[in-house]
Write an enzyme that holds these catalytic residues in place. Structure first.
Site, mmCIF file in Angstrom:
data_model
loop_
_atom_site.group_PDB
_atom_site.id
_atom_site.type_symbol
_atom_site.label_atom_id
_atom_site.label_comp_id
_atom_site.label_asym_id
_atom_site.label_seq_id
_atom_site.Cartn_x
_atom_site.Cartn_y
_atom_site.Cartn_z
ATOM 1 N N ARG A 287 1.317 1.860 -3.577
ATOM 2 C CA ARG A 287 0.083 2.399 -4.184
ATOM 3 C C ARG A 287 -0.030 3.898 -3.858
ATOM 4 N NH1 ARG A 287 0.747 -1.857 -5.346
ATOM 5 N NH2 ARG A 287 1.309 -0.672 -7.187
ATOM 6 N N HIS B 294 -14.301 1.188 -1.154
ATOM 7 C CA HIS B 294 -13.224 0.272 -0.762
ATOM 8 C C HIS B 294 -12.118 0.948 0.049
ATOM 9 C CE1 HIS B 294 -14.527 -2.571 -4.268
ATOM 10 N NE2 HIS B 294 -15.319 -2.628 -3.230
ATOM 11 N N TYR C 251 0.816 -1.221 0.000
ATOM 12 C CA TYR C 251 0.000 0.000 0.000
ATOM 13 C C TYR C 251 0.847 1.268 0.000
ATOM 14 C CZ TYR C 251 -4.105 -2.835 0.090
ATOM 15 O OH TYR C 251 -5.068 -3.730 -0.291
ATOM 16 N N GLN D 295 -15.026 2.705 -6.451
ATOM 17 C CA GLN D 295 -14.324 1.566 -5.856
ATOM 18 C C GLN D 295 -12.851 1.906 -5.696
ATOM 19 O OE1 GLN D 295 -15.806 -2.293 -7.949
ATOM 20 N NE2 GLN D 295 -16.370 -0.585 -9.271
ATOM 21 N N ASN D 296 -12.462 3.058 -6.233
ATOM 22 C CA ASN D 296 -11.037 3.423 -6.222
ATOM 23 C C ASN D 296 -10.628 3.980 -4.865
ATOM 24 O OD1 ASN D 296 -11.187 2.652 -8.832
ATOM 25 N ND2 ASN D 296 -11.189 4.726 -9.684
ATOM 26 N N GLY E 20 -15.453 2.271 -16.242
ATOM 27 C CA GLY E 20 -14.152 1.648 -15.985
ATOM 28 C C GLY E 20 -14.126 0.631 -14.866
ATOM 29 N N THR E 21 -15.114 -0.232 -14.840
ATOM 30 C CA THR E 21 -15.076 -1.317 -13.851
ATOM 31 C C THR E 21 -15.513 -2.617 -14.525
ATOM 32 O OG1 THR E 21 -16.041 -2.217 -11.815
ATOM 33 C CG2 THR E 21 -17.362 -0.567 -12.973
ATOM 34 N N SER E 22 -14.850 -3.712 -14.130
ATOM 35 C CA SER E 22 -15.220 -5.019 -14.698
ATOM 36 C C SER E 22 -16.479 -5.565 -14.033
ATOM 37 C CB SER E 22 -14.061 -6.002 -14.512
ATOM 38 O OG SER E 22 -13.795 -6.175 -13.131
ATOM 39 N N ASP F 164 -7.929 5.906 -4.694
ATOM 40 C CA ASP F 164 -7.216 7.174 -4.935
ATOM 41 C C ASP F 164 -8.153 8.355 -4.680
ATOM 42 O OD1 ASP F 164 -8.584 8.102 -7.413
ATOM 43 O OD2 ASP F 164 -7.707 6.314 -8.324
HETATM 44 N N1 APR Z 1 -10.986 3.821 -19.371
HETATM 45 C C1 APR Z 1 -12.065 3.156 -18.896
HETATM 46 N N2 APR Z 1 -12.024 1.868 -18.522
HETATM 47 C C2 APR Z 1 -10.841 1.230 -18.628
HETATM 48 C C3 APR Z 1 -9.677 1.854 -19.100
HETATM 49 C C4 APR Z 1 -9.773 3.217 -19.493
HETATM 50 N N3 APR Z 1 -8.725 3.885 -19.962
HETATM 51 N N4 APR Z 1 -8.665 0.944 -19.067
HETATM 52 C C5 APR Z 1 -9.184 -0.192 -18.582
HETATM 53 N N5 APR Z 1 -10.505 -0.031 -18.322
HETATM 54 C C6 APR Z 1 -11.479 -0.985 -17.783
HETATM 55 C C7 APR Z 1 -11.225 -2.439 -18.100
HETATM 56 O O1 APR Z 1 -11.765 -2.765 -19.381
HETATM 57 C C8 APR Z 1 -11.977 -3.137 -16.966
HETATM 58 O O2 APR Z 1 -13.333 -3.395 -17.307
HETATM 59 O O3 APR Z 1 -11.434 -0.892 -16.383
HETATM 60 C C9 APR Z 1 -11.930 -2.099 -15.836
HETATM 61 C C10 APR Z 1 -11.016 -2.472 -14.700
HETATM 62 O O4 APR Z 1 -11.499 -3.611 -14.048
HETATM 63 P P1 APR Z 1 -10.782 -4.175 -12.750
HETATM 64 O O5 APR Z 1 -9.319 -4.212 -12.965
HETATM 65 O O6 APR Z 1 -11.473 -5.437 -12.383
HETATM 66 O O7 APR Z 1 -11.054 -3.025 -11.655
HETATM 67 P P2 APR Z 1 -12.354 -2.761 -10.781
HETATM 68 O O8 APR Z 1 -13.585 -3.181 -11.486
HETATM 69 O O9 APR Z 1 -12.271 -1.352 -10.309
HETATM 70 O O10 APR Z 1 -12.087 -3.735 -9.549
HETATM 71 C C11 APR Z 1 -12.957 -3.705 -8.454
HETATM 72 O O11 APR Z 1 -11.483 -5.123 -7.256
HETATM 73 O O12 APR Z 1 -9.368 -5.792 -6.549
HETATM 74 C C12 APR Z 1 -10.484 -5.078 -6.235
HETATM 75 O O13 APR Z 1 -10.655 -3.506 -4.563
HETATM 76 C C13 APR Z 1 -10.244 -3.643 -5.898
HETATM 77 O O14 APR Z 1 -11.758 -1.765 -6.178
HETATM 78 C C14 APR Z 1 -11.158 -2.895 -6.829
HETATM 79 C C15 APR Z 1 -12.213 -3.932 -7.176
#
Ligand code: APR
Length: 225
Positions: free
Chosen positions: A56, A104, A53, A86-87, A170-172, A89
């Site tokens: 980070r 988070h 961390y 979820q970020n 921007g989240t999976s 930062d």
């Molecule tokens: N702009 C928008 N989206 C983007 C970009 C970009 N430039 N680059 C990548 N992505 C997308 C990817 O396609 C993906 O769908 O961002 C997403 C990132 O997904 P993850 O890495 O799974 O991140 P997230 O969904 O925030 O994870 C959730 O998981 O590990 C934990 O606590 C951590 O808060 C985090 C949580």
């Protein structure tokens, strides 16, 4: 004033130079979650966890808000905007957004290991073993680790339920309970999902904009203003 609720993930900060988690160059490719982001990891090797961390935090402090963060802040001129991120930062805040809920945790805060209500801003970047709270116990990062409750979800649900427009960026949508928030969006809300990968398994009838945040978000914001 119409209400816009926005759920963001690591992709939101990718263009600020912060790595996502599950993409091919993501953080969980080079670190094992169970070694650095669980209560068991903290029990086993707190120094490894602190170092993870610290790194980070160092990177977040170097990073700057990108075009997407700045664009979202502009929406406040015309809408009641609530960001649920979820970020860990602080780029939404530094980009000018004023209502930000961190699901988070926050990398710039630390808390007591004996009393979770004792939360402190960290003015320097590095946490060390031996850094103590006012009750004399070790401080830990103010982060929600895997396997821990997500107390802020209770505040996030009504924010999503009462929105006229919901934007997911921007989240999976792979981590619960955050990902489950999309299930609380009413059928009457306008729903937009911005992510270069496009479709996820859980995008619940969202209009998908298959773009990076730095492109898709400013374009959408211009349309909404
Ligand atoms: N702009 C928008 N989206 C983007 C970009 C970009 N430039 N680059 C990548 N992505 C997308 C990817 O396609 C993906 O769908 O961002 C997403 C990132 O997904 P993850 O890495 O799974 O991140 P997230 O969904 O925030 O994870 C959730 O998981 O590990 C934990 O606590 C951590 O808060 C985090 C949580």
């Amino acid at each position: 004033m119409k209400k816009i609720s926005i759920l963001t993930g690591a992709g939101m900060s990718a263009e600020s130079g912060l790595r996502t988690f599950r993409d091919s160059d993501g953080l969980w490719e080079s670190h094992n979650v169970y070694d650095v982001a669980t209560p068991e990891a903290w029990q086993r090797d707190p120094e490894l966890v602190l170092n993870f961390y610290n790194e980070r935090r160092r990177q977040v402090r170097k990073a700057k808000p990108n075009k997407a963060h700045l664009a979202l802040a502009k929406l406040e001129k015309k809408y009641d905007v609530h960001i649920i991120t979820q970020n860990i930062d602080d780029l939404h805040e530094r980009g000018g957004s004023t209502q930000v809920l961190h699901l988070h945790g926050e990398i710039n805060k630390v808390r007591s290991t004996v009393d979770s209500r004792l939360i402190y801003e960290l003015d320097h970047w590095e946490m060390k073993l031996g850094d103590k709270c006012e009750k004399g116990s070790q401080l830990r990062p103010h982060i929600v680790w895997f396997g821990e409750p997500v107390p802020m979800i209770e505040k996030a649900i009504p924010i999503v339920k009462t929105a006229d427009i919901v934007i997911v960026i921007g989240t999976s949508l792979g981590v619960y309970p955050a990902a489950g928030l999309v299930n609380y969006v009413t059928p009457f809300s306008k729903k937009i999902y911005i992510d270069p990968k496009g479709i996820t398994e859980n995008n619940n009838n969202f209009k998908v904009i298959k773009e990076k945040a730095g492109v898709g978000v400013p374009t959408l914001v211009n349309k909404l203003l």
